[in-house]
Design a protein around this motif. Sequence first.
Motif, PDB file in Angstrom:
ATOM      1  N   GLU A 156      -0.756   3.700  15.692  1.00 19.51           N
ATOM      2  CA  GLU A 156      -1.250   3.409  14.402  1.00 19.51           C
ATOM      3  C   GLU A 156      -2.732   4.060  14.235  1.00 19.51           C
ATOM      4  O   GLU A 156      -3.083   4.454  13.351  1.00 19.51           O
ATOM      5  CB  GLU A 156      -1.384   1.820  14.226  1.00 19.51           C
ATOM      6  CG  GLU A 156      -2.122   1.308  13.172  1.00 19.51           C
ATOM      7  CD  GLU A 156      -1.265   1.772  11.813  1.00 19.51           C
ATOM      8  OE1 GLU A 156      -1.850   1.624  10.678  1.00 19.51           O
ATOM      9  OE2 GLU A 156      -0.283   2.141  11.893  1.00 19.51           O
ATOM     10  N   ALA A 157      -3.306   3.918  15.385  1.00 21.89           N
ATOM     11  CA  ALA A 157      -4.662   4.396  15.404  1.00 21.89           C
ATOM     12  C   ALA A 157      -4.745   5.903  15.317  1.00 21.89           C
ATOM     13  O   ALA A 157      -5.484   6.627  14.673  1.00 21.89           O
ATOM     14  CB  ALA A 157      -5.691   4.129  16.620  1.00 21.89           C
ATOM     15  N   MET A 158      -3.860   6.730  15.887  1.00 21.89           N
ATOM     16  CA  MET A 158      -3.638   8.013  15.925  1.00 21.89           C
ATOM     17  C   MET A 158      -3.276   8.304  14.271  1.00 21.89           C
ATOM     18  O   MET A 158      -3.508   9.461  13.739  1.00 21.89           O
ATOM     19  CB  MET A 158      -2.535   8.363  16.714  1.00 21.89           C
ATOM     20  CG  MET A 158      -2.939   8.422  18.289  1.00 21.89           C
ATOM     21  SD  MET A 158      -1.752   8.789  19.302  1.00 21.89           S
ATOM     22  CE  MET A 158      -1.842  10.565  19.437  1.00 21.89           C
ATOM     23  N   ARG A 159      -2.358   7.625  13.705  1.00 23.17           N
ATOM     24  CA  ARG A 159      -1.977   7.765  12.188  1.00 23.17           C
ATOM     25  C   ARG A 159      -3.061   7.595  11.577  1.00 23.17           C
ATOM     26  O   ARG A 159      -3.402   8.572  10.673  1.00 23.17           O
ATOM     27  CB  ARG A 159      -0.882   6.865  11.756  1.00 23.17           C
ATOM     28  CG  ARG A 159      -0.421   7.063  10.511  1.00 23.17           C
ATOM     29  CD  ARG A 159       0.750   6.059   9.863  1.00 23.17           C
ATOM     30  NE  ARG A 159      -0.182   4.724   9.807  1.00 23.17           N
ATOM     31  CZ  ARG A 159      -1.147   4.483   8.831  1.00 23.17           C
ATOM     32  NH1 ARG A 159      -1.340   5.464   7.703  1.00 23.17           N
ATOM     33  NH2 ARG A 159      -1.700   3.377   8.739  1.00 23.17           N
ATOM     34  N   ILE A 160      -4.100   7.034  11.597  1.00 25.83           N
ATOM     35  CA  ILE A 160      -5.007   6.415  10.604  1.00 25.83           C
ATOM     36  C   ILE A 160      -6.108   7.506  10.943  1.00 25.83           C
ATOM     37  O   ILE A 160      -6.829   8.283  10.081  1.00 25.83           O
ATOM     38  CB  ILE A 160      -5.661   5.167  10.939  1.00 25.83           C
ATOM     39  CG1 ILE A 160      -4.717   4.071  10.375  1.00 25.83           C
ATOM     40  CG2 ILE A 160      -7.023   5.135  10.113  1.00 25.83           C
ATOM     41  CD1 ILE A 160      -5.276   2.796  10.861  1.00 25.83           C
TER      42      ILE A 160
END
Length: 201
Positions: free
Chosen positions: A48-52
């Motif tokens: 999720e952090a990488m997507r954001i």
Amino acid sequence: MPQSVAGPEIERLIQLLARMPGLGPRSARRAALQLIKKRDTLLGPLAEAMRIAAERIVVCSSCGNVDTSEPCTICRDGSRDASMLVVVEDVSDLWALERSGAVSARYHVLGGVLSALDGVRPEHLNIERLVERASDPAVKEIILALNATVDGQTTAHYVTDALRHLGLTITRLAHGVPVGGELDYLDEGTLSAAIRSRSAF
């Protein structure tokens, strides 16, 4: 050829991790296994952090730093000394200087160094924008914080020539004995630089 021991999704994860600096195939496998074992607390939040990050990270049009805002946090910081511009090769160098807390100035990221071997020419670097920024009357000193490699020093000389007409003070980082270093363990190049850069005690 060794047979695959996991599905294509896991193998893909391992292959991508192996591309990271400092991670070879074995380290990538260990990292992938750790992520899989901690799927809820590590893999999910990391994904999720990488997507954001992929959606929001931008390169600052002023200095070349990476951030989630334009201009970046450093360029917006009014408390920094606007008379100094620290020139670095890469964002990692900017971050290293910031961690040290040694200087509270503005930065300029070149995006690499000149390299005939790798085909990196002046037009491939962020030099034109540097000259524009250095032309600001508020800027009095350019600090060349480039690596002490052949390519780094070649780039430093090129940048110095490009800025010479502005009449600014151009300095570079001192080279020589590191804090806590012992002379017996240093290479000849470092010792020579330390002798040349000696200062009053």
